[in-house]
Design an enzyme around this catalytic site. Sequence first.
Site, PDB file in Angstrom:
ATOM      1  N   SER A   1      -7.811   4.569  -0.338  1.00  0.00           N
ATOM      2  CA  SER A   1      -7.889   3.252  -0.975  1.00  0.00           C
ATOM      3  C   SER A   1      -9.321   2.743  -0.948  1.00  0.00           C
ATOM      4  O   SER A   1     -10.024   2.869   0.063  1.00  0.00           O
ATOM      5  CB  SER A   1      -6.981   2.250  -0.252  1.00  0.00           C
ATOM      6  OG  SER A   1      -5.641   2.701  -0.245  1.00  0.00           O
TER       7      SER A   1
ATOM      8  N   ASP B   1       0.823  -1.216   0.000  1.00  0.00           N
ATOM      9  CA  ASP B   1       0.000   0.000   0.000  1.00  0.00           C
ATOM     10  C   ASP B   1       0.855   1.263   0.000  1.00  0.00           C
ATOM     11  O   ASP B   1       0.328   2.365  -0.015  1.00  0.00           O
ATOM     12  CB  ASP B   1      -0.922  -0.003   1.230  1.00  0.00           C
ATOM     13  CG  ASP B   1      -2.102   0.952   1.085  1.00  0.00           C
ATOM     14  OD1 ASP B   1      -2.558   1.153  -0.061  1.00  0.00           O
ATOM     15  OD2 ASP B   1      -2.559   1.499   2.100  1.00  0.00           O
TER      16      ASP B   1
ATOM     17  N   GLN C   1      -4.815  -2.088  -7.124  1.00  0.00           N
ATOM     18  CA  GLN C   1      -5.602  -1.282  -6.188  1.00  0.00           C
ATOM     19  C   GLN C   1      -6.333  -0.184  -6.942  1.00  0.00           C
ATOM     20  O   GLN C   1      -5.782   0.414  -7.870  1.00  0.00           O
ATOM     21  CB  GLN C   1      -4.700  -0.644  -5.128  1.00  0.00           C
ATOM     22  CG  GLN C   1      -5.479   0.138  -4.070  1.00  0.00           C
ATOM     23  CD  GLN C   1      -4.555   0.766  -3.030  1.00  0.00           C
ATOM     24  OE1 GLN C   1      -4.243   1.955  -3.117  1.00  0.00           O
ATOM     25  NE2 GLN C   1      -4.125  -0.012  -2.052  1.00  0.00           N
TER      26      GLN C   1
END
Length: 283
Positions: free
Chosen positions: A225, A201, A275
């Site tokens: 996110s 991330d 993502q």
Amino acid sequence: MSKALDDLIALLDLESIEVNIFRGQSPREDRQRVFGGQVAGQALVAAGRTVSADRAVHSLHAYFIRPGDPSIPLLYEVERIRDGKSFSTRRVLAIQHGKPIFNLSASFQVDEEGLEHQLEAPEVPDPLSLPDFEETMAPWADSMGDWYYRPRPFEIRYVLPPTMAKLKQPREPKQMIWLRADGELPDQPLLHACLFAYASDMTLLDSTLLPHQLSWMDRRIFAASLDHAMWFHRNARADDWFLYDMVSPTTQHSRGLAQGKMYDQSGRLLLSVAQEGLIRVRD
């Protein structure tokens, strides 16, 4: 082992409070919300602790539902969906204030031999030939404040310039960094997988801003996110250098898609990541 890495490992060591129920903490930092990589890593720990040791995680798929509150613990509830001869499936729900903030599905597999191929890794400089994080970010140290001086559990070396300063012209939607955990880790495959989930991330959405001449230093940017997926291809250690090669195929409707691949120094493809993030430019 650095104190920052030691603290991260402590965060990943969840407290078991009942069968299939675990409790996790957040670091004592000045954050408005819990870092997404932390929640993903802790949820994977919770799932992995309900699976036999001969099965390693091979994929996870997750949604970020609400911002996490860093001032209170996180509760992780694990549902044992299936245990087959080769695969185990788990679903994890993270809860705060009585509401779900994150859910994760993860699949684990026994080790099997089979067909194998991969695309070649990009040619990049050796990580030790590149400046460290402090040297790279020194031009923006004043504007970064405490974030510049904060200890980090991972060493970071930028292959391409960071997404910090206002760009003079659009850049390709690509970013590359070398990473490794800042210290020697024990031989615990689940711990290494969870550290990869944490690191996945970091900087992933940077590539979504580059074609638009924007950076995270621009206070008009709001990002979060939305969902996250990982595929674990080969056994790897998070305390060895690995290249994180990231690209954004598209942004649209206030959402940006970023994809990443992680390679070791020999060029083996270790993991693939995808993502989608919410990206709003405020007036």
